[in-house]
Design an enzyme around this catalytic site. Structure first.
Site, short mmCIF file in Angstrom:
data_model
loop_
_atom_site.label_atom_id
_atom_site.label_comp_id
_atom_site.label_asym_id
_atom_site.label_seq_id
_atom_site.Cartn_x
_atom_site.Cartn_y
_atom_site.Cartn_z
N LYS A 54 0.84 -1.20 0.00
CA LYS A 54 0.00 0.00 0.00
C LYS A 54 0.88 1.25 0.00
O LYS A 54 0.65 2.19 -0.76
CB LYS A 54 -0.89 0.03 1.25
N GLN A 98 -5.10 -1.17 9.41
CA GLN A 98 -4.97 -2.52 8.85
C GLN A 98 -5.61 -3.56 9.78
O GLN A 98 -5.36 -3.56 10.98
CB GLN A 98 -3.47 -2.82 8.63
N ASP A 121 -11.45 2.94 3.23
CA ASP A 121 -11.79 1.50 3.13
C ASP A 121 -13.29 1.31 2.87
O ASP A 121 -13.71 0.26 2.42
CB ASP A 121 -11.48 0.81 4.48
N1 GUN Z 1 -6.82 -6.51 5.89
C1 GUN Z 1 -6.94 -7.28 4.78
N2 GUN Z 1 -7.52 -6.58 3.78
C2 GUN Z 1 -7.80 -5.35 4.27
C3 GUN Z 1 -8.39 -4.18 3.71
O1 GUN Z 1 -8.81 -4.13 2.55
N3 GUN Z 1 -8.47 -3.11 4.54
C4 GUN Z 1 -8.03 -3.13 5.84
N4 GUN Z 1 -8.17 -2.03 6.57
N5 GUN Z 1 -7.47 -4.20 6.38
C5 GUN Z 1 -7.35 -5.30 5.59
#
Ligand code: GUN
Length: 302
Positions: A54, A98, A121
């Site tokens: 990311k 996350q 998100d």
């Molecule tokens: N953990 C696994 N995929 C995601 C996601 O798309 N967003 C977040 N915040 N955590 C994750």
């Protein structure tokens, strides 16, 4: 018949190029770039690799990227205070915590503490509600469903009036993608069925699908005889079924398998996403799109 492959890994590059160009234009015209903070709690290896990607992608897009790593032992109150700090920071347009979080922290409480107008998100109940209403109400569609819709549109698959069957009812993929496909508008306007673990005849419903979206987390669940010839099959499953030594790096890597029996399904479907390289690369791409959108909302140019 051999299905046309819908390659997320290639479509990702097109979208990132569009984002980079727009970021540069806004930087020139308004002197601002999207600010994205990624909060990582603890050392979960899968989370570390997601977050690393990311951060790298955000930097490539020309964003201001803040990576905020916190120890596994951070208290819930301290994490909430940290989110509050970023909620009030005008240079930050997107906040991502996350998941998963350590057991002593209430995930729901944390996600609900993020300002809905910085929730890139799309997990906050306000954004879930906006998605349900649809149209111009939607600010941040959740990233994986948004990526799926983008793949379908860019592949040129007709969605208006199409029978869409979604396998799986998770809050992150199944329910939101069903809601998005049922709305009026481009890449939607479909007739949608959601099937799940209590559905009596999965095969019956899958066979009716012009567009079959599978997000069940069960490797090889969908058999080729469940697929209508010529259908568009979107496989969201990323299941680790073993390990192998990579020919490129000589290191151990996971063997990934989708929810669809790809080798046979490719002979029946009209379009299909591979695993890996299909839906997977789209999630982070759409996160970047949401962060850019957030900046545009604050500038009144969205
Ligand atoms: N953990 C696994 N995929 C995601 C996601 O798309 N967003 C977040 N915040 N955590 C994750």
């Amino acid at each position: 018949m051999t299905a046309k492959l819908i390659k997320g890994s290639e479509i990702r590059e097109q979208i990132l190029a569009e984002i980079k160009e727009e970021v540069q234009k806004i930087k020139k015209s308004h002197g601002k770039v999207p600010g994205l903070v990624t909060i990582l709690v603890g050392q979960n290896p899968a989370s570390i690799s997601y977050v690393t990607l990311k951060v790298k992608t955000a930097e490539e897009c020309g964003f201001k990227e803040v990576q905020d790593n916190q120890p596994e032992t951070i208290s819930e109150a301290d994490l909430l205070a940290l989110i509050d700090k970023y909620n009030r920071d005008d240079s930050i347009h997107g906040i991502l915590v996350q998941l998963p979080l350590p057991k002593h922290i209430n995930e729901k409480k944390v996600l609900n503490a993020i300002d809905p107008d910085k929730d890139v998100d799309g997990f906050h109940p306000v954004n879930v509600g906006r998605l349900m209403i649809g149209g111009s109400e939607v600010k941040f569609p959740p990233c994986t469903p948004a990526g799926i819709q983008e793949l379908i549109v860019r592949a040129g698959v007709e969605t208006k009036g199409a029978e869409v069957v979604v396998v799986g009812r998770s809050n992150i993929v199944g329910k939101p993608i069903a809601m998005m496909m049922v709305q009026k508008g481009v890449g939607a306007n479909s007739t949608v069925t959601i099937v799940h673990t209590a559905t009596k005849d999965l095969a019956y419903h899958c066979k009716r699908a012009d567009i079959l979206i599978v997000a069940a987390g069960v490797p090889g669940l969908v058999k080729p005889e469940w697929i209508k010839p010529g259908a568009c099959v979107i496989d969201v499953g990323v299941n680790r079924v073993g390990e192998k030594i990579s020919e490129k790096t000589g290191k151990k890597v996971a063997i990934l398998r989708g929810d669809v029996d790809f080798d046979e399904a490719v002979k029946v479907a009209g379009y299909i996403t591979p695993v890996p390289g299909g839906v997977g690369p789209m999630t982070i791409t759409m996160l970047m799109k949401n962060a850019l959108k957030s900046l545009k909302f604050t500038l009144g140019i969205a």
